[in-house]
Design an enzyme around this catalytic site. Structure first.
Site, mmCIF file in Angstrom:
data_model
loop_
_atom_site.group_PDB
_atom_site.id
_atom_site.type_symbol
_atom_site.label_atom_id
_atom_site.label_comp_id
_atom_site.label_asym_id
_atom_site.label_seq_id
_atom_site.Cartn_x
_atom_site.Cartn_y
_atom_site.Cartn_z
ATOM 1 C CG ASP A 194 -5.154 42.627 80.683
ATOM 2 O OD1 ASP A 194 -5.984 42.057 79.619
ATOM 3 O OD2 ASP A 194 -4.382 41.814 81.305
ATOM 4 C CG HIS A 239 -4.191 38.004 81.562
ATOM 5 N ND1 HIS A 239 -3.640 39.182 81.679
ATOM 6 C CD2 HIS A 239 -3.570 37.054 81.692
ATOM 7 C CE1 HIS A 239 -2.289 38.859 81.898
ATOM 8 N NE2 HIS A 239 -2.326 37.626 81.877
ATOM 9 C CB SER A 246 -1.396 34.410 83.304
ATOM 10 O OG SER A 246 -1.613 34.385 82.232
#
Length: 213
Positions: free
Chosen positions: A187, A190, A14
């Site tokens: 979150d 990330h 990611s």
């Protein structure tokens, strides 16, 4: 500006995808390509082969794709982001069963996968000089001691690959440490836009030898 472009292949998870920033906004890869263009005075053509949640094993599997193999053979610059999901999966499993051996097993497997990734790239018939840029891992769970221990162990392992003249490792761990609220998304896992730029800058500061002297 040199007419002949440099080819940049970004492999990984990611972090390479750019999860955490709005659609169409630049992530790490776009920032790094821009910085590379400024430094090398060359057009940078980049390809991404990445997906959210990818582990070191998944990245290794990517290198068996004929398309990716061709990208690797022609790449001047290769970046790899992997390992975070290996440890994230281990942390989730640990929370469920409290078995600390999960971390040691995952660390061993991820090291083996990374070794295979590097060997596979080096064994491909590349016709020119190239660089490989890796990153260590930042800790999105600074308050979980075993997570910190696992990440530090992984990071010490990743630096072993920098003994190769083609390979250098960016230190993202110390960039994020203590700056989690400023550089991570809500979150807590990330990077945000600012975090991705700082990551790209860390890669850029590693230089471009031997593709540029």
């Amino acid at each position: 500006m040199d007419f002949y472009p440099f080819h940049y292949l970004a492999l990984g998870d990611s972090l390479t995808v750019g999860v955490g920033v709005p659609a169409l906004d630049p992530g790490f890869v776009e920032h790094y390509a821009c910085l590379s263009k400024q430094s090398l005075k060359k057009c940078i053509q980049y390809k991404k082969n990445a997906r959210p949640g990818a582990t070191t094993g998944d990245v290794l599997n990517m290198l068996h794709s004929p398309i990716v193999i061709e990208y690797v053979k022609h790449a001047d610059i290769i970046t790899i982001t992997a390992g975070g999901n290996d440890l994230l999966n281990a942390a989730k499993a640990f929370i469920q069963n409290k078995n600390e051996k999960i971390f040691s097993n995952v660390l061993e497997q991820s090291q083996n996968n990374f070794s295979s990734i590097m060997k596979r790239i080096h064994n491909m018939e590349k016709q020119k000089e190239f660089i490989i840029r890796l990153t260590n891992l930042y800790n999105p769970f600074p308050n979980i001691p075993i997570a910190e221990e696992g990440i530090k162990t992984f990071n010490s392992l990743i630096y072993n690959f920098s003994k190769d003249k083609h390979v250098k490792v960016a230190d993202i761990y110390n960039i994020v440490k203590g700056n989690e609220r400023a550089l991570l998304t809500r979150d807590g896992i990330h990077l945000n836009s600012r975090g991705y730029y700082q990551m790209a800058l860390a890669f850029h500061k590693l230089g471009y030898f031997p593709v540029a002297r």
